[in-house]
Design an enzyme around this catalytic site. Structure first.
Site, mmCIF file in Angstrom:
data_model
loop_
_atom_site.group_PDB
_atom_site.id
_atom_site.type_symbol
_atom_site.label_atom_id
_atom_site.label_comp_id
_atom_site.label_asym_id
_atom_site.label_seq_id
_atom_site.Cartn_x
_atom_site.Cartn_y
_atom_site.Cartn_z
ATOM 1 N N CYS A 1 0.811 -1.206 0.000
ATOM 2 C CA CYS A 1 0.000 0.000 0.000
ATOM 3 C C CYS A 1 0.848 1.260 0.000
ATOM 4 O O CYS A 1 2.038 1.243 0.285
ATOM 5 C CB CYS A 1 -0.895 0.044 1.247
ATOM 6 S SG CYS A 1 -1.982 -1.356 1.438
ATOM 7 N N GLY B 1 0.440 0.561 -5.083
ATOM 8 C CA GLY B 1 -0.795 -0.214 -5.030
ATOM 9 C C GLY B 1 -1.725 0.197 -6.148
ATOM 10 O O GLY B 1 -1.992 1.382 -6.328
ATOM 11 N N ASN C 1 -0.325 0.684 5.796
ATOM 12 C CA ASN C 1 0.580 -0.032 4.905
ATOM 13 C C ASN C 1 1.362 -1.045 5.727
ATOM 14 O O ASN C 1 1.950 -0.698 6.753
ATOM 15 C CB ASN C 1 1.552 0.956 4.242
ATOM 16 C CG ASN C 1 2.691 0.249 3.524
ATOM 17 O OD1 ASN C 1 2.519 -0.840 2.992
ATOM 18 N ND2 ASN C 1 3.863 0.875 3.519
ATOM 19 N N GLY C 2 1.359 -2.305 5.287
ATOM 20 C CA GLY C 2 2.148 -3.314 5.987
ATOM 21 C C GLY C 2 1.317 -4.510 6.391
ATOM 22 O O GLY C 2 0.151 -4.644 6.028
ATOM 23 N N CYS D 1 13.297 -1.871 5.509
ATOM 24 C CA CYS D 1 13.142 -2.791 4.379
ATOM 25 C C CYS D 1 14.090 -2.408 3.240
ATOM 26 O O CYS D 1 13.957 -1.325 2.649
ATOM 27 C CB CYS D 1 11.699 -2.781 3.888
ATOM 28 S SG CYS D 1 11.425 -3.787 2.410
ATOM 29 N N TYR E 1 13.562 -1.555 -5.170
ATOM 30 C CA TYR E 1 12.487 -1.528 -6.168
ATOM 31 C C TYR E 1 11.257 -0.725 -5.786
ATOM 32 O O TYR E 1 10.727 0.022 -6.598
ATOM 33 C CB TYR E 1 12.078 -2.975 -6.489
ATOM 34 C CG TYR E 1 10.876 -3.096 -7.394
ATOM 35 C CD1 TYR E 1 10.930 -2.691 -8.728
ATOM 36 C CD2 TYR E 1 9.664 -3.623 -6.922
ATOM 37 C CE1 TYR E 1 9.825 -2.798 -9.564
ATOM 38 C CE2 TYR E 1 8.560 -3.737 -7.757
ATOM 39 C CZ TYR E 1 8.650 -3.326 -9.074
ATOM 40 O OH TYR E 1 7.562 -3.427 -9.896
ATOM 41 N N SER F 1 13.403 0.987 -12.315
ATOM 42 C CA SER F 1 14.378 0.954 -11.226
ATOM 43 C C SER F 1 15.723 0.373 -11.638
ATOM 44 O O SER F 1 16.713 0.533 -10.932
ATOM 45 C CB SER F 1 13.810 0.182 -10.021
ATOM 46 O OG SER F 1 13.327 -1.076 -10.432
ATOM 47 N N ASP G 1 18.835 -5.352 -14.080
ATOM 48 C CA ASP G 1 17.484 -5.267 -13.528
ATOM 49 C C ASP G 1 17.585 -5.369 -12.017
ATOM 50 O O ASP G 1 18.617 -5.785 -11.467
ATOM 51 C CB ASP G 1 16.592 -6.373 -14.088
ATOM 52 C CG ASP G 1 15.100 -6.036 -13.968
ATOM 53 O OD1 ASP G 1 14.774 -4.929 -13.496
ATOM 54 O OD2 ASP G 1 14.270 -6.871 -14.351
ATOM 55 N N ASP G 2 16.495 -4.985 -11.329
ATOM 56 C CA ASP G 2 16.546 -4.929 -9.869
ATOM 57 C C ASP G 2 16.358 -6.283 -9.208
ATOM 58 O O ASP G 2 16.793 -6.482 -8.077
ATOM 59 C CB ASP G 2 15.488 -3.957 -9.337
ATOM 60 C CG ASP G 2 14.106 -4.253 -9.897
ATOM 61 O OD1 ASP G 2 13.522 -5.284 -9.523
ATOM 62 O OD2 ASP G 2 13.622 -3.466 -10.731
ATOM 63 N N CYS H 1 8.319 -12.964 2.607
ATOM 64 C CA CYS H 1 8.229 -11.790 3.480
ATOM 65 C C CYS H 1 6.900 -11.837 4.222
ATOM 66 O O CYS H 1 5.874 -12.176 3.644
ATOM 67 C CB CYS H 1 8.319 -10.508 2.647
ATOM 68 S SG CYS H 1 8.045 -9.004 3.611
#
Length: 457
Positions: free
Chosen positions: A10, A38, A116-117, A252, A258, A299, A361-362, A398
């Site tokens: 989010c 999001g 968020n989370g 994080c 990213y 990214s 790339d990331d 995660c």
């Protein structure tokens, strides 16, 4: 593109304007700046601090910000205080029931909450709420959190005290903004896993997941909300409670790899520079002989610039990205998702034909998108494609709000680097090392459990 990327859950935004009634437009633009966090649902809640108590107006729906918050909707959202949200579901199914803000009325008033989370002990809290006779609700962590706050609010003297008491029971990574009809209260998890920043524009205070959302509405970044800090914003100004702050922190790392926009600053670190540093670290590990260095938008581009600068191999733009293509990760069939990748990225033939390419790339999650990109490069005449990834291999799930539900979905968890190289069709493949995070973000304490299985909670 999104079929092979991890997704943040989010983005949150809040603003307190001393006077006026037009914060909904600011929230709209702030959410547009956070749309990358999001894309399943969006919503706004507002209140007028000079109006009747409990008068919180909420509008939300499924889709992008521009699809949900139309001009007609904005006309209905008059107030000088408000919160907004964009959602990608990792906890709770993708439905209007789980769209935010979560707006509720209770015996002492009303509130609207954006979050968020992931709350890792949400099921435990939910069982206790059921025991106390709380009404039926959906499975989202955000609604569990809202009921925790309301349960405390009926026993306390202020919304700030209720938020603090509820936060004492939470475990996980979270950034939350709570709006009562007169106040904004923000809290960040004690480890600082999820980002939350504070800004100002004139006499108005702004809260957001990223600084890019603050600058988008003409504000200036003041600082990050400290891990564990509770900030309250009222007509009297801003107050801070740091009693829940702790010494241990674990930010994080994937925000820098990213999630965050490249123009954001999080915990004092410029995201674009962190990604460039990752490219520099990759180049120091390498001795590949190539003609150009290219990055996968978006990214991957700063990392490619860093790699080129450190290696001396020229940097080149190899892709045109169509920013107007819809969300490929929700396309219903594999064929449609594959077509979406080709619509979103187009290779510049004159740049890559006959060239030996270092492609940055990331991340590689499942490997499907990278395989398609390499095939696209080879079809237009790329001679060699050497893939370099500006993160270590993803090995573990995660639990704090990133969409990695199981190791089985991570190609690196059950394939060697050489097997992945062969699977995606690259001439060579190498990843950033965990120890190179120090080059990327300095001494910032990190949560890197998705790479090393060392969970901070």
């Amino acid at each position: 593109m999104d079929t092979d990327k991890l997704h943040e859950e989010c983005g949150v935004f809040g603003i307190y304007e001393e006077e006026g009634s037009g914060v909904a437009k600011d929230i709209y633009y702030g959410l547009m700046a956070l749309q990358h966090r999001g894309q399943e649902s969006a919503g706004i809640s507002v209140s007028d601090t000079s109006g009747p108590m409990g008068n919180v107006i909420t509008k939300k729906g499924m889709g992008l910000v521009s699809e949900v918050i139309t001009k007609n909707v904005l006309k209905e959202l008059e107030g000088n205080i408000g919160v907004g949200h964009v959602r990608y579901s990792t906890s709770g199914e993708s439905s209007i029931d789980n769209a935010q803000p979560i707006a509720m009325n209770y015996i002492k008033g009303s509130l609207a909450l954006v979050h968020n989370g992931n709350i890792v002990n949400a099921d435990e809290l939910k069982e206790k709420q059921k025991y106390r006779g709380v009404a039926h609700y959906t499975s989202s962590d955000s609604e569990v959190l809202a009921y925790e706050i309301i349960g405390e609010r009926v026993k306390t003297h202020s919304i700030e005290e209720a938020v603090k008491n509820a936060a004492l029971r939470l475990r996980g990574g979270f950034a939350c903004i709570v709006m009562s009809p007169r106040k904004l209260i923000a809290i960040r998890d004690p480890l600082g896993i999820k980002p939350l920043v504070l800004g100002k524009r004139g006499s108005s205070y702004i809260l957001a997941s990223e600084s890019a959302a603050i600058t988008t509405v003409g504000g200036k970044l003041i600082r990050d909300i400290k891990p564990g800090e509770i900030v309250s914003i009222t007509r009297e100004g801003i107050k801070s409670d740091e009693s829940l702050c702790a010494n241990k922190k674990a930010h994080c790392i994937f925000e820098y790899i990213y999630f965050a926009r490249s123009d954001s600053v999080i915990d004092g670190i410029e995201v674009s520079q962190a990604r460039k540093n990752a490219g520099i670290a990759l180049a120091r590990l390498d001795d590949v002989d190539a003609d150009i260095v290219c990055g996968v938008p978006d990214s991957g581009l700063p990392a490619a610039e860093g790699y080129a600068e450190e290696s001396g191999i020229p940097f080149a733009i190899a892709f045109y990205k169509n920013s107007y293509i819809g969300r490929s990760f929700i396309k219903p069939t594999k064929q449609e998702r594959t077509a979406a990748v080709h619509m979103k990225l187009n290779v510049l033939k004159s740049v890559v034909k006959g060239k030996r390419i270092v492609l940055i790339d990331d991340s590689i999650v499942r490997g499907t998108t990278m395989k398609q990109i390499i095939e696209m490069l080879r079809r237009v005449g790329a001679k060699e494609v050497h893939v370099r990834i500006s993160s270590p291999p993803f090995l573990y799930p995660c639990f704090y709000g990133t969409d990695v539900p199981s190791s089985g979905q991570l190609i690196a968890s059950h394939h060697s680097t050489e097997e992945i190289r062969e699977n995606i069709g690259a001439d060579s493949l190498a990843y950033l090392r965990i120890e190179d995070f120090k080059i990327m973000v300095g001494d910032l304490p990190l949560c890197k459990a998705c790479f090393d299985n060392d969970y901070p909670i």
